[in-house]
Design a protein around this motif. Sequence first.
Motif, PDB file in Angstrom:
ATOM      1  N   ASN A  62       0.723  -1.082  -0.174  1.00  0.00           N
ATOM      2  CA  ASN A  62      -0.028   0.012   0.032  1.00  0.00           C
ATOM      3  C   ASN A  62       0.889   1.416  -0.051  1.00  0.00           C
ATOM      4  O   ASN A  62       0.365   2.261  -0.501  1.00  0.00           O
ATOM      5  CB  ASN A  62      -0.886   0.116   1.001  1.00  0.00           C
ATOM      6  CG  ASN A  62      -1.952  -0.961   1.071  1.00  0.00           C
ATOM      7  OD1 ASN A  62      -2.462  -1.373  -0.001  1.00  0.00           O
ATOM      8  ND2 ASN A  62      -2.446  -1.441   2.035  1.00  0.00           N
ATOM      9  N   PHE A  63       2.016   1.131   0.483  1.00  0.00           N
ATOM     10  CA  PHE A  63       2.806   2.331   0.715  1.00  0.00           C
ATOM     11  C   PHE A  63       4.391   2.117   0.154  1.00  0.00           C
ATOM     12  O   PHE A  63       5.038   1.912   1.114  1.00  0.00           O
ATOM     13  CB  PHE A  63       3.042   2.939   2.065  1.00  0.00           C
ATOM     14  CG  PHE A  63       1.584   3.366   2.594  1.00  0.00           C
ATOM     15  CD1 PHE A  63       1.051   4.717   2.362  1.00  0.00           C
ATOM     16  CD2 PHE A  63       0.846   2.404   3.462  1.00  0.00           C
ATOM     17  CE1 PHE A  63       0.015   5.044   2.834  1.00  0.00           C
ATOM     18  CE2 PHE A  63      -0.464   2.803   3.806  1.00  0.00           C
ATOM     19  CZ  PHE A  63      -0.640   4.144   3.714  1.00  0.00           C
ATOM     20  N   PRO A  64       4.331   1.907  -1.074  1.00  0.00           N
ATOM     21  CA  PRO A  64       5.819   1.436  -1.656  1.00  0.00           C
ATOM     22  C   PRO A  64       6.721   2.329  -1.437  1.00  0.00           C
ATOM     23  O   PRO A  64       6.318   3.924  -1.861  1.00  0.00           O
ATOM     24  CB  PRO A  64       5.584   0.999  -2.979  1.00  0.00           C
ATOM     25  CG  PRO A  64       4.261   1.737  -3.334  1.00  0.00           C
ATOM     26  CD  PRO A  64       3.370   1.878  -2.150  1.00  0.00           C
ATOM     27  N   ASN A  65       8.041   2.246  -1.157  1.00  0.00           N
ATOM     28  CA  ASN A  65       9.327   3.159  -1.072  1.00  0.00           C
ATOM     29  C   ASN A  65       8.983   4.526  -0.162  1.00  0.00           C
ATOM     30  O   ASN A  65       9.326   5.537  -0.642  1.00  0.00           O
ATOM     31  CB  ASN A  65       9.429   3.649  -2.669  1.00  0.00           C
ATOM     32  CG  ASN A  65       9.653   2.535  -3.660  1.00  0.00           C
ATOM     33  OD1 ASN A  65      10.499   1.406  -3.196  1.00  0.00           O
ATOM     34  ND2 ASN A  65       9.258   2.427  -5.072  1.00  0.00           N
ATOM     35  N   ILE A  66       8.420   4.108   0.732  1.00  0.00           N
ATOM     36  CA  ILE A  66       8.073   5.350   1.663  1.00  0.00           C
ATOM     37  C   ILE A  66       9.484   5.256   2.668  1.00  0.00           C
ATOM     38  O   ILE A  66       9.941   4.474   3.125  1.00  0.00           O
ATOM     39  CB  ILE A  66       7.152   5.257   2.571  1.00  0.00           C
ATOM     40  CG1 ILE A  66       5.614   5.105   1.776  1.00  0.00           C
ATOM     41  CG2 ILE A  66       6.856   6.171   3.542  1.00  0.00           C
ATOM     42  CD1 ILE A  66       5.339   6.291   1.221  1.00  0.00           C
ATOM     43  N   THR A  67       9.891   6.760   2.565  1.00  0.00           N
ATOM     44  CA  THR A  67      11.271   6.769   3.672  1.00  0.00           C
ATOM     45  C   THR A  67      10.830   7.858   4.431  1.00  0.00           C
ATOM     46  O   THR A  67      10.160   8.455   4.719  1.00  0.00           O
ATOM     47  CB  THR A  67      12.198   7.457   2.619  1.00  0.00           C
ATOM     48  OG1 THR A  67      11.888   8.832   1.982  1.00  0.00           O
ATOM     49  CG2 THR A  67      12.599   6.343   1.326  1.00  0.00           C
ATOM     50  N   LEU A  73      14.437   3.608   4.345  1.00  0.00           N
ATOM     51  CA  LEU A  73      12.894   3.123   4.160  1.00  0.00           C
ATOM     52  C   LEU A  73      12.191   2.691   5.344  1.00  0.00           C
ATOM     53  O   LEU A  73      12.772   2.249   6.503  1.00  0.00           O
ATOM     54  CB  LEU A  73      12.899   1.762   3.194  1.00  0.00           C
ATOM     55  CG  LEU A  73      13.449   1.525   1.746  1.00  0.00           C
ATOM     56  CD1 LEU A  73      13.524   0.589   1.175  1.00  0.00           C
ATOM     57  CD2 LEU A  73      12.328   2.477   1.012  1.00  0.00           C
ATOM     58  N   LEU A  74      10.926   3.079   5.583  1.00  0.00           N
ATOM     59  CA  LEU A  74      10.151   2.973   6.710  1.00  0.00           C
ATOM     60  C   LEU A  74       9.961   1.433   6.701  1.00  0.00           C
ATOM     61  O   LEU A  74       9.534   0.648   5.923  1.00  0.00           O
ATOM     62  CB  LEU A  74       8.915   3.381   6.235  1.00  0.00           C
ATOM     63  CG  LEU A  74       7.759   3.575   7.533  1.00  0.00           C
ATOM     64  CD1 LEU A  74       8.317   4.366   8.699  1.00  0.00           C
ATOM     65  CD2 LEU A  74       6.485   3.970   7.098  1.00  0.00           C
ATOM     66  N   LYS A  78       8.197  -2.226  12.552  1.00  0.00           N
ATOM     67  CA  LYS A  78       8.275  -1.700  13.753  1.00  0.00           C
ATOM     68  C   LYS A  78       7.136  -0.425  13.777  1.00  0.00           C
ATOM     69  O   LYS A  78       6.876  -0.323  14.848  1.00  0.00           O
ATOM     70  CB  LYS A  78       9.753  -0.916  13.628  1.00  0.00           C
ATOM     71  CG  LYS A  78      10.908  -1.914  13.707  1.00  0.00           C
ATOM     72  CD  LYS A  78      12.314  -1.185  13.694  1.00  0.00           C
ATOM     73  CE  LYS A  78      13.358  -1.898  13.684  1.00  0.00           C
ATOM     74  NZ  LYS A  78      14.819  -1.233  13.672  1.00  0.00           N
ATOM     75  N   LEU A  79       6.693  -0.178  12.574  1.00  0.00           N
ATOM     76  CA  LEU A  79       5.769   1.035  12.710  1.00  0.00           C
ATOM     77  C   LEU A  79       4.545   0.181  13.529  1.00  0.00           C
ATOM     78  O   LEU A  79       3.724   0.934  14.259  1.00  0.00           O
ATOM     79  CB  LEU A  79       5.227   1.184  11.352  1.00  0.00           C
ATOM     80  CG  LEU A  79       3.939   1.996  11.226  1.00  0.00           C
ATOM     81  CD1 LEU A  79       4.192   3.416  12.052  1.00  0.00           C
ATOM     82  CD2 LEU A  79       3.781   2.523   9.959  1.00  0.00           C
ATOM     83  N   LEU A  80       3.983  -1.112  12.978  1.00  0.00           N
ATOM     84  CA  LEU A  80       2.976  -1.841  13.674  1.00  0.00           C
ATOM     85  C   LEU A  80       3.207  -2.139  15.043  1.00  0.00           C
ATOM     86  O   LEU A  80       2.213  -2.133  15.932  1.00  0.00           O
ATOM     87  CB  LEU A  80       2.614  -3.040  12.863  1.00  0.00           C
ATOM     88  CG  LEU A  80       2.126  -2.852  11.454  1.00  0.00           C
ATOM     89  CD1 LEU A  80       1.970  -4.193  10.745  1.00  0.00           C
ATOM     90  CD2 LEU A  80       0.419  -2.064  11.549  1.00  0.00           C
TER      91      LEU A  80
END
Length: 289
Positions: A62-67, A73-74, A78-80
């Motif tokens: 859903n969120f490719p290549n988010i930095t 890269l995100l 870890k975000l979840l």
Amino acid sequence: MEGEINSTQVERMKISTYGSFLAESLADWSKQVVSLVEQKKFYGSVIQRELALISNLFTVDNFPNITRRDGKLLNFTKLLAWFEPMLTNEYCTVFNITCNMTGCGINDKCKLEEWCVNVGEEILDGKDLDLSPVQKEFICTLRNASIVLKNGNLYTGSMSKVELPHGWGAEFAGTDNASVIYEGNWVHGKKDGLGSLYTPKSKTPYYSGSMLNDAMWGQGVLYYASGNKMFTGLMANGFIQKGKLFKDTPQSQAISSVDETNIPVVRLNFQDTEISPFLPPAATSETRD
């Protein structure tokens, strides 16, 4: 209409709303949506057939290549790990609501034709359910039922959520289960896959093998009324296509091969026999000849 909410299956849908409805749980939220839809006070748009927490959207797809600000890269894992505890422990506590992270309609992977059952909510009998475990909290299953088909025959077996034969089941002649005429696999209301066909009140099949769109199609075996083998090979649209014919004896003595080159001769040689109805009809040009 495609894209509209089906109030009988709203627990399997993800719905876009202009704002939110406060509720004690996702189940209560679902009931509110059903009630509003039935009263024609709410018109949502179905995005996907499941009801899920927003954290399920946090994926690389859903969120490719988010930095991040530092250019790295995100990391969604870890975000979840940070977001979900905050969601369940703080947000849900502040608003005094129940935020279940697992369960039917939340993170089940059941197919559209399957039912999701929360373990502990129902008494499950392995004889009556085609179970495929998903998680400890819930299972995906095809439910067994009995219905009368459009042709007036009784069906007993696995059903899809739209109440069509789907999975393993049997069709009976008439509205009782005294005379089976088909037993095998079904796909969305059609005989499809491996199965056996019977003449009414017969205990032995006249065909066992592959089915497609309610017809004998693929590898299979035909049988005489005596139960002896008649044919083995390929069927197409209910007729013999290629294989071997056998004499009506227990020894299975081969009497002829069949393929597209000799069908007219075979039809002539075995006219007015038990084999004849299973041979493809004569083509127009062949009839003129």
